[in-house]
Scaffold this motif. Structure first.
Motif, mmCIF file in Angstrom:
data_model
loop_
_atom_site.group_PDB
_atom_site.id
_atom_site.type_symbol
_atom_site.label_atom_id
_atom_site.label_comp_id
_atom_site.label_asym_id
_atom_site.label_seq_id
_atom_site.Cartn_x
_atom_site.Cartn_y
_atom_site.Cartn_z
ATOM 1 N N UNK A 28 3.128 5.956 -2.862
ATOM 2 C CA UNK A 28 4.409 6.464 -3.382
ATOM 3 C C UNK A 28 4.346 6.736 -4.715
ATOM 4 N N UNK A 29 4.194 5.355 -5.422
ATOM 5 C CA UNK A 29 4.071 5.344 -7.075
ATOM 6 C C UNK A 29 2.800 6.506 -7.567
ATOM 7 N N UNK A 30 1.689 6.427 -6.988
ATOM 8 C CA UNK A 30 0.656 7.227 -7.451
ATOM 9 C C UNK A 30 0.815 8.740 -7.431
ATOM 10 N N UNK A 83 0.923 -1.081 -0.193
ATOM 11 C CA UNK A 83 0.003 0.033 0.047
ATOM 12 C C UNK A 83 0.907 1.206 0.071
ATOM 13 N N UNK A 84 2.066 1.274 0.609
ATOM 14 C CA UNK A 84 2.858 2.574 0.857
ATOM 15 C C UNK A 84 3.501 2.631 -0.652
ATOM 16 N N UNK A 85 3.856 1.313 -1.149
ATOM 17 C CA UNK A 85 4.554 1.571 -2.557
ATOM 18 C C UNK A 85 3.609 2.170 -3.381
ATOM 19 N N UNK A 91 3.698 9.336 -9.947
ATOM 20 C CA UNK A 91 2.979 9.539 -11.253
ATOM 21 C C UNK A 91 2.375 11.110 -11.165
ATOM 22 N N UNK A 92 1.544 11.423 -10.285
ATOM 23 C CA UNK A 92 0.933 12.805 -10.312
ATOM 24 C C UNK A 92 1.705 13.768 -10.290
ATOM 25 N N UNK A 93 3.044 13.678 -9.543
ATOM 26 C CA UNK A 93 4.096 14.657 -9.689
ATOM 27 C C UNK A 93 4.622 14.922 -11.099
ATOM 28 N N UNK A 94 4.918 13.553 -11.747
ATOM 29 C CA UNK A 94 5.318 13.813 -12.936
ATOM 30 C C UNK A 94 4.613 14.416 -14.015
ATOM 31 N N UNK A 95 2.971 13.696 -13.901
ATOM 32 C CA UNK A 95 2.214 14.155 -14.809
ATOM 33 C C UNK A 95 2.371 15.577 -14.624
ATOM 34 N N UNK A 96 2.215 16.300 -13.593
ATOM 35 C CA UNK A 96 1.802 17.768 -13.327
ATOM 36 C C UNK A 96 3.065 18.683 -13.986
#
Length: 186
Positions: free
Chosen positions: A36-38, A31-33, A41-46
């Motif tokens: 972190x992955x989500x 769940x932690x991974x 991904x949000x940060x990179x998409x932004x």
């Protein structure tokens, strides 16, 4: 034997608790991974979205700049072409009939005082006809005076530039706006 069974039961219970704890830790880690992955991904998409928007804005800016440069060059060519037509226009019946009125209006600024009117050779006859009977006005003919006339008051007190080139120069900002407006029309 009972001791053995008790030991086995205790071992089984410890093992079972250890497996449950390991599964819980593994589930929490997963769940932690995933969180972190989500988030990554949000940060990179932004970040990529911001970069893409910036790149698109830069391209739009460059395209707009190129359009404005092209339109400005077109306006300059239109004004140059208009100025090239002035010598022909200055010989037209319509211009020559307005020349008398334009000279009379310009002479009002010197209020009957001495003045000089400069004009090119093709306008000499029309200017002389208009200024006949005005001894305080001297006519100077010059080949480099453009099309139209320049009236200079006594001792340079007043200058009225009635050259067609000067009129176009004065009207250039308004003409440029109108040309740009018409270029933008479908």
């Amino acid at each position: 034997m009972e001791l053995r069974k008790a030991a086995e039961s205790t071992a089984e219970s410890i093992s079972s608790a250890a497996r449950e704890e390991a599964e819980r830790i593994e589930s929490e880690a997963a769940q932690h991974i995933e969180r972190r992955r989500s988030a990554l991904i949000r940060d990179k998409e932004a970040e990529y979205g911001t970069e893409a928007r910036a790149a698109i804005a830069a391209e739009k800016h460059e395209a707009l700049q190129a359009t404005l440069v092209a339109q400005t060059k077109l306006v300059e060519r239109v004004l140059e072409r208009a100025k090239a037509l002035l010598p022909q226009l200055s010989k037209s019946e319509g211009y020559l009939s307005e020349l008398s009125r334009d000279l009379d209006e310009a002479l009002q600024f010197v209020q009957g005082e001495a003045a000089i009117v400069r004009c090119p050779p093709p306008l000499e006859e029309a200017v002389r006809d208009t200024l006949r009977g005005r001894p305080n006005v001297t006519i100077e003919i010059g080949a480099n005076d453009g099309t139209g006339f320049v009236l200079i008051g006594a001792e340079g007190s007043v200058t009225v530039d009635g050259r067609l080139e000067s009129r176009i120069d004065r009207l250039a900002p308004s003409l440029a706006i109108e040309i740009h407006r018409r270029l933008g029309e479908p």
